[in-house]
Design an enzyme around this catalytic site. Structure first.
Site, mmCIF file in Angstrom:
data_model
loop_
_atom_site.group_PDB
_atom_site.id
_atom_site.type_symbol
_atom_site.label_atom_id
_atom_site.label_comp_id
_atom_site.label_asym_id
_atom_site.label_seq_id
_atom_site.Cartn_x
_atom_site.Cartn_y
_atom_site.Cartn_z
ATOM 1 N NE ARG A 55 -4.016 -2.057 2.152
ATOM 2 C CZ ARG A 55 -5.044 -2.161 2.998
ATOM 3 N NH1 ARG A 55 -5.196 -1.258 3.957
ATOM 4 N NH2 ARG A 55 -5.914 -3.154 2.889
ATOM 5 C CG ASP A 156 -13.874 5.840 7.936
ATOM 6 O OD1 ASP A 156 -14.472 4.807 8.284
ATOM 7 O OD2 ASP A 156 -12.652 5.848 7.652
#
Length: 289
Positions: A55, A156
């Site tokens: 990632r 979030d």
């Protein structure tokens, strides 16, 4: 004619290591674990190393870097850099689905039907939106469409996930897992260049307000009182002291009879005495003495 063993057996070799064009040392991985814990409270296990590499390697390549050490040093030198947002987004897991852990939604519906006035629910780990939209659907059904005074707050830490949630567009494969009545009532089917996609109907979208929020931030841009808080499958990424602090901060934001919904693998009973278990991964605040 009988083939020899050598001729009949495919040519298998030893496993080769995954070739990497970037360098991730033990020290780098340790720094990454420390930084994401400080920033987002996420505890990265040792076995997450491959995930971290895959990632974050994208971020390094985008900046033309070949060493994780250089990338991390750049982050640490620039405390207000937008790259921190990309760093956090990259290491955030967004596994979700519509009506995931389905037993929670009838309980929410029953609770909503008993309430009067404004009804507010907070989805504290909204990810790409499936949870808050499921909450909105459940409330719309429970109240027979009388949702004028209903608000679903969806927050979030992952700003990219929130952007997708705000758009409310999903692959048809995700939506088809719902029953036909819900699909027709709450989604619009894409056509032309949007073939294979479905969009949340504007009426349902209007019930949900999206907000970027870090649960570790010293203050939250939210106000109580909530009838319910969904904080599911996010506490598992925090250590016990962090979990306890977050739960203590949830308590005053809930109405006295408000519900706190946890994930299937989370147990708050041994973390804090502020909440007591009411049902399967559903908690209520204990009365103040």
């Amino acid at each position: 004619m009988t083939l020899s063993r050598e001729a009949s057996t495919p040519d298998f070799g030893e496993w080769a290591g995954v070739e990497r064009d970037l360098e991730l040392t033990d020290a780098d991985f340790s720094r990454i674990r420390h930084l994401i814990y400080q920033r987002a409270g996420i505890v990265l296990a040792e076995h997450k190393r491959e995930m971290v590499y895959s990632r974050l390697a994208k971020r390094l390549r985008q900046h033309g870097l070949i060493r994780f050490a250089d990338y991390l040093s750049r982050l640490e030198r620039q405390a207000d850099s937008s790259e921190w947002e990309a760093f956090t987004n990259a290491l955030t897991t967004n596994l979700t689905a519509f009506f995931r852990e389905a037993h929670h939604f009838p309980l929410l519906a029953q609770h909503a039907q008993k309430q009067g006035g404004t009804l507010r629910v907070w989805s504290a780990a909204a990810s790409t939106g499936e949870e808050p939209y499921s909450i909105a659907m459940a409330l719309d059904e429970a109240l027979d469409g009388r949702t004028r005074n209903v608000e679903v707050l969806a927050s979030d830490i992952d700003t990219e996930a929130l952007r997708r949630a705000d758009a409310g567009v999903y692959a048809l494969d995700q939506v088809r897992k719902l029953d036909d009545a819900r699909v027709k009532r709450y989604f619009q089917r894409g056509r032309g260049q949007h073939e294979g996609l479905a969009r949340i109907r504007p009426e349902l979208r209007a019930m949900v307000r999206f907000l970027p929020l870090n649960l570790l931030a010293p203050s939250w841009p939210v106000e109580g009182s909530f009838d319910a808080i969904f904080c599911r499958n996010v506490m598992i990424y925090f250590d016990k002291p962090t979990q306890a602090r977050i739960l203590e901060r949830f308590a005053p934001l809930l109405k006295p009879d408000g519900l706190l919904f946890a994930g299937h693998s989370e147990n708050f009973s041994y973390i804090t005495e502020t909440f007591r278990l009411r049902g399967q991964t559903v908690y209520v605040r204990r009365p103040r003495s």
